[in-house]
Design an enzyme around this catalytic site. Sequence first.
Site, PDB file in Angstrom:
ATOM      1  N   ASP A 137       7.889  18.633  -7.698  1.00 45.15           N
ATOM      2  CA  ASP A 137       7.884  19.626  -6.676  1.00 45.15           C
ATOM      3  C   ASP A 137       6.849  19.173  -5.512  1.00 45.15           C
ATOM      4  OD1 ASP A 137       8.114  21.848  -5.123  1.00 45.15           O
ATOM      5  OD2 ASP A 137       7.500  23.220  -6.610  1.00 45.15           O
TER       6      ASP A 137
ATOM      7  N   ASN B 287       8.137  -3.876   2.855  1.00 44.64           N
ATOM      8  CA  ASN B 287       6.702  -3.478   3.147  1.00 44.64           C
ATOM      9  C   ASN B 287       6.502  -3.907   4.601  1.00 44.64           C
ATOM     10  OD1 ASN B 287       4.059  -2.983   2.707  1.00 44.64           O
ATOM     11  ND2 ASN B 287       3.676  -5.212   2.550  1.00 44.64           N
TER      12      ASN B 287
ATOM     13  N   HIS C 136       0.868  -1.139   0.036  1.00 46.52           N
ATOM     14  CA  HIS C 136      -0.014  -0.097   0.306  1.00 46.52           C
ATOM     15  C   HIS C 136       0.774   1.309  -0.059  1.00 46.52           C
ATOM     16  CE1 HIS C 136      -3.085  -2.710   1.257  1.00 46.52           C
ATOM     17  NE2 HIS C 136      -3.954  -1.792   1.411  1.00 46.52           N
TER      18      HIS C 136
HETATM   19 MN    MN Z   1       2.340  -1.957   3.458  1.00 49.79          MN
HETATM   20 MN    MN Z   2       9.180  21.537  -3.168  1.00 44.33          MN
END
Ligand code: MN
Ligand code: MN
Length: 294
Positions: free
Chosen positions: A274, A166, A135
């Site tokens: 950014d 994970n 996830h």
């Molecule tokens: Mn996970």
């Molecule tokens: Mn930035």
Amino acid sequence: MKNKYTYLVIAFLAIMTMNSCKKDSFNPTPENVPIILEPVVPPQDLPDSNLVMGNPSSATSDVNNFNNFLLKEGYYTVSYDRDRAIPNWVSWHLTASDLGTTPRQDDFRSNNNLPDGWYHVENFSYNGGGFDRGHMCPSADRTSTVAANSSTFLMTNIIPQAPVNNQVTWATLEDYARSLVGQGNELYTICGSYGVGGSGNAGPFDNINNGQVTVPSMLWKVIVVLPNGGDDLSRVSNSTRVISVIMPNTNTVNSNWRTLRTTVDAIEAATGYDVLSKVDPAIQAVIEARVDNL
Ligand code: MN
Ligand code: MN
């Protein structure tokens, strides 16, 4: 509010009924075009609260922008790459009200909100590759309702993630972040992956599922920590705590996320994004150059 949601559900059922009648009675020609409906479950939060700190890659919901496609799931927001078949990044707001008692739904599934004709990653697409269905927005960050938790199991919120990464390093950072919420903070998290090639339980792979799903080489995460309050963007200052990490998508990753801390600037250099773009540039310059050391 209850009435409004009731009407939404009734409208949804009515549309489903109309469509199925249409198909059965008036349109005997077989068609493979899936019916795409707007999600009927409202977000638990203000519509754009997941992107308060900015849209790191200027993702849009234009189908021609297939490498940087914006998916607003309500409970979190995604930039998705059709050709890598994984998210570029996922962004979400976490407050104490998101943390409840809803159990993990585990209903991994393809996302029907992807445009027609795009490859859909299915719940079984990672089978046999040696990687977890990792996830981005964690299941445990969305436990206020079944709908909120279930939304995190859309495969557009998932990457092929090395199991140790994970289950140990990444999971420990997720747990630590939730502990900060328990201490009176709210969080803005943006995380994603880049590069090609990771190493899971079956060894190194550049992709899985017959080349359909890219295995990224690196994962990154940026967590903005604010004491609970309102008008969040305006409260980000030079002293705001920002936790940033970059970690390799391998089983040999250091188990301690603190050793993998870096700057937002390093993540921006690696990804071209950014991050925290809505924050005042003078403040970005300070908080994006600092490595968290708490
Ligand atoms: Mn996970
Ligand atoms: Mn930035």
